[in-house]
Design a protein around this motif. Structure first.
Motif, PDB file in Angstrom:
ATOM      1  N   GLN A 154       0.844  -1.195   0.000  1.00  0.00           N
ATOM      2  CA  GLN A 154       0.000   0.000   0.000  1.00  0.00           C
ATOM      3  C   GLN A 154       0.884   1.251   0.000  1.00  0.00           C
ATOM      4  O   GLN A 154       2.063   1.202   0.362  1.00  0.00           O
ATOM      5  N   ALA A 155       0.308   2.376  -0.400  1.00  0.00           N
ATOM      6  CA  ALA A 155       1.075   3.623  -0.465  1.00  0.00           C
ATOM      7  C   ALA A 155       1.704   3.968   0.882  1.00  0.00           C
ATOM      8  O   ALA A 155       2.862   4.403   0.954  1.00  0.00           O
ATOM      9  N   ALA A 156       0.958   3.763   1.973  1.00  0.00           N
ATOM     10  CA  ALA A 156       1.491   4.058   3.306  1.00  0.00           C
ATOM     11  C   ALA A 156       2.650   3.131   3.662  1.00  0.00           C
ATOM     12  O   ALA A 156       3.614   3.548   4.323  1.00  0.00           O
ATOM     13  N   GLU A 157       2.575   1.876   3.211  1.00  0.00           N
ATOM     14  CA  GLU A 157       3.666   0.925   3.472  1.00  0.00           C
ATOM     15  C   GLU A 157       4.901   1.294   2.655  1.00  0.00           C
ATOM     16  O   GLU A 157       6.035   1.173   3.147  1.00  0.00           O
ATOM     17  N   ARG A 185       7.037  -6.449  -6.565  1.00  0.00           N
ATOM     18  CA  ARG A 185       6.867  -5.791  -5.269  1.00  0.00           C
ATOM     19  C   ARG A 185       8.084  -4.961  -4.878  1.00  0.00           C
ATOM     20  O   ARG A 185       7.970  -3.794  -4.486  1.00  0.00           O
ATOM     21  N   SER A 186       9.262  -5.568  -4.982  1.00  0.00           N
ATOM     22  CA  SER A 186      10.493  -4.866  -4.592  1.00  0.00           C
ATOM     23  C   SER A 186      10.798  -3.715  -5.539  1.00  0.00           C
ATOM     24  O   SER A 186      11.329  -2.678  -5.125  1.00  0.00           O
ATOM     25  N   VAL A 187      10.459  -3.875  -6.816  1.00  0.00           N
ATOM     26  CA  VAL A 187      10.709  -2.824  -7.802  1.00  0.00           C
ATOM     27  C   VAL A 187       9.850  -1.596  -7.497  1.00  0.00           C
ATOM     28  O   VAL A 187      10.301  -0.452  -7.624  1.00  0.00           O
ATOM     29  N   ALA A 188       8.602  -1.824  -7.065  1.00  0.00           N
ATOM     30  CA  ALA A 188       7.727  -0.709  -6.713  1.00  0.00           C
ATOM     31  C   ALA A 188       8.324   0.119  -5.584  1.00  0.00           C
ATOM     32  O   ALA A 188       8.340   1.364  -5.633  1.00  0.00           O
ATOM     33  N   VAL A 189       8.836  -0.558  -4.563  1.00  0.00           N
ATOM     34  CA  VAL A 189       9.440   0.162  -3.434  1.00  0.00           C
ATOM     35  C   VAL A 189      10.732   0.856  -3.872  1.00  0.00           C
ATOM     36  O   VAL A 189      11.009   1.990  -3.478  1.00  0.00           O
ATOM     37  N   MET A 190      11.519   0.185  -4.709  1.00  0.00           N
ATOM     38  CA  MET A 190      12.758   0.797  -5.184  1.00  0.00           C
ATOM     39  C   MET A 190      12.458   2.039  -6.022  1.00  0.00           C
ATOM     40  O   MET A 190      13.192   3.042  -5.948  1.00  0.00           O
ATOM     41  N   CYS A 191      11.405   2.004  -6.832  1.00  0.00           N
ATOM     42  CA  CYS A 191      11.022   3.191  -7.614  1.00  0.00           C
ATOM     43  C   CYS A 191      10.791   4.385  -6.690  1.00  0.00           C
ATOM     44  O   CYS A 191      11.268   5.499  -6.955  1.00  0.00           O
ATOM     45  N   ALA A 192      10.050   4.144  -5.618  1.00  0.00           N
ATOM     46  CA  ALA A 192       9.759   5.228  -4.676  1.00  0.00           C
ATOM     47  C   ALA A 192      11.027   5.716  -3.990  1.00  0.00           C
ATOM     48  O   ALA A 192      11.215   6.922  -3.797  1.00  0.00           O
ATOM     49  N   ALA A 226      -0.429   1.979  -6.845  1.00  0.00           N
ATOM     50  CA  ALA A 226       0.100   2.296  -5.518  1.00  0.00           C
ATOM     51  C   ALA A 226       1.156   3.394  -5.605  1.00  0.00           C
ATOM     52  O   ALA A 226       1.215   4.288  -4.739  1.00  0.00           O
ATOM     53  N   LEU A 227       1.983   3.346  -6.634  1.00  0.00           N
ATOM     54  CA  LEU A 227       3.009   4.381  -6.795  1.00  0.00           C
ATOM     55  C   LEU A 227       2.396   5.730  -7.146  1.00  0.00           C
ATOM     56  O   LEU A 227       2.887   6.775  -6.691  1.00  0.00           O
ATOM     57  N   ASP A 228       1.336   5.727  -7.935  1.00  0.00           N
ATOM     58  CA  ASP A 228       0.627   6.982  -8.217  1.00  0.00           C
ATOM     59  C   ASP A 228       0.080   7.582  -6.924  1.00  0.00           C
ATOM     60  O   ASP A 228       0.190   8.800  -6.691  1.00  0.00           O
ATOM     61  N   GLU A 229      -0.516   6.734  -6.106  1.00  0.00           N
ATOM     62  CA  GLU A 229      -1.074   7.215  -4.836  1.00  0.00           C
ATOM     63  C   GLU A 229       0.032   7.715  -3.910  1.00  0.00           C
ATOM     64  O   GLU A 229      -0.105   8.748  -3.259  1.00  0.00           O
ATOM     65  N   TRP A 230       1.130   6.962  -3.857  1.00  0.00           N
ATOM     66  CA  TRP A 230       2.259   7.387  -3.022  1.00  0.00           C
ATOM     67  C   TRP A 230       2.789   8.738  -3.487  1.00  0.00           C
ATOM     68  O   TRP A 230       3.100   9.615  -2.671  1.00  0.00           O
ATOM     69  N   SER A 231       2.892   8.912  -4.798  1.00  0.00           N
ATOM     70  CA  SER A 231       3.428  10.162  -5.348  1.00  0.00           C
ATOM     71  C   SER A 231       2.566  11.361  -4.965  1.00  0.00           C
ATOM     72  O   SER A 231       3.083  12.463  -4.736  1.00  0.00           O
ATOM     73  N   LYS A 232       1.253  11.149  -4.889  1.00  0.00           N
ATOM     74  CA  LYS A 232       0.344  12.254  -4.566  1.00  0.00           C
ATOM     75  C   LYS A 232       0.381  12.627  -3.091  1.00  0.00           C
ATOM     76  O   LYS A 232       0.201  13.794  -2.731  1.00  0.00           O
TER      77      LYS A 232
END
Length: 242
Positions: A154-157, A185-192, A226-232
Motif C-alpha cells: 500500500q502507499a502508506a507501506e 513488489r520490490s521494484v515498486a518500493v525501489m522506484c519510490a 500504488a506508486l501513483d497514490e504514493w506520489s500524490k
C-alpha cells in the motif's frame, strides 16, 4: 502478471481437490487426506490474496521475518511449495539474484542463502509475506513489508519503507530491497526510494532506470496504482544527489 496469485492458487487448489477425489474413488482414503488439506489451504490463500481482500497477515509473518510455529504447521503445503518453486525458478531462469541500480542500492529476489545477498552488509527491505528471512543475515537492519506475490504494498507501506531506507542511507548503509524474484513488489518500493533520494524525477523514470539494470522486471497495474497514490500523498521529501 496477466493472472494474479489468487487465480493461480485457486487453480492449484482445484487440481489438488481432483487428486483427492480420484484417490478416494480408488479407495485410498488415507492417502487422499493430505491432498484434501493442501486443497483447502490453497483455497484459503486464493481468497486472502484477492485484491478486494488482500490479507497478507493471514500467514502470520513476524516483523523480524520469521514465521510462528502455528503458521508453519497450518500453512505448510503453501509455504513449502513457494520456497521450492522460488528456488527452482531461480535455477531455471539464470537471472542474477540481485542487481545494483545505482551505488549502494540493490533490488533482487529472495536471498535464500548468504551468497545471494549484495556486498557491504546491506540494510534489507523484505516485500514478501510468504518467504522467511535468513536469520544469519543480520545486516544493517531489517524492515518487512509483507505483501502477496503479484500484489503491491500500500502507499502508506511504501512510504514507511522509503523513510526507513532514507535513514539507513544517511548512515551510508547499502540498501537491498527484495521480493521473491525482484520483478514486482520490490521494484515498486525501489522506484519510490529512487524518487525520494533524488535519483529519479518520478517513479516512471525510476522504473526505466531499474529496467536498464534488471531487464525482466514486471510491475503490474496494482504496483503502478500504488506508486501513483504514493506520489500524490508522500511525506518523504526528495533529496537531490550531487
Amino acid at each position: 502478471m496477466g493472472v494474479g496469485l489468487s487465480v493461480l492458487i485457486a487453480m492449484k487448489a482445484t487440481c489438488l481437490f481432483f487428486v483427492f477425489a480420484y484417490f478416494r474413488i480408488l479407495g485410498f482414503s488415507l492417502l487422499s487426506v493430505p491432498f484434501l488439506y493442501a486443497s483447502l489451504v490453497s483455497f484459503l490463500i486464493s481468497i486472502a490474496s484477492h485484491p478486494s481482500i488482500n490479507l497478507p497477515m493471514l500467514l502470520g509473518k513476524n516483523s523480524d521475518g520469521s514465521f510462528p510455529i502455528w503458521s508453519l504447521i497450518m500453512f505448510s503445503p503453501y509455504l513449502i511449495f513457494v520456497r521450492v518453486f522460488s528456488l527452482l525458478r531461480r535455477l531455471s531462469s539464470g537471472e542474477a539474484p540481485y542487481s545494483e541500480i545505482c551505488e549502494g542500492l540493490y533490488v533482487g529476489g529472495w536471498p535464500s542463502s548468504l551468497d545471494k545477498l549484495p556486498p557491504g552488509n546491506p540494510a534489507i527491505i523484505d516485500c514478501t509475506c510468504e518467504l522467511p528471512r535468513n536469520l544469519k543475515s543480520a545486516g544493517n537492519g531489517y524492515f518487512c513489508v509483507p505483501t502477496w506475490d503479484t500484489r503491491s504494498p500500500q502507499a502508506a507501506e511504501i512510504e514507511s519503507a522509503v523513510k526507513w531506507a532514507c535513514r539507513k542511507r544517511a548512515l551510508e548503509a547499502p540498501i537491498f530491497i527484495h521480493c521473491a524474484y525482484g520483478h514486482g513488489r520490490s521494484v515498486a518500493v525501489m522506484c519510490a526510494l529512487l524518487v525520494a533520494l533524488g535519483v529519479a524525477e518520478d517513479w516512471k523514470n525510476a522504473e526505466k532506470l531499474i529496467r536498464e539494470k534488471r531487464p525482466y522486471i514486471r510491475m503490474n497495474a496494482l504496483h503502478r496504482r500504488a506508486l501513483d497514490e504514493w506520489s500524490k500523498h508522500r511525506l518523504s521529501s526528495p533529496k537531490r544527489t550531487e
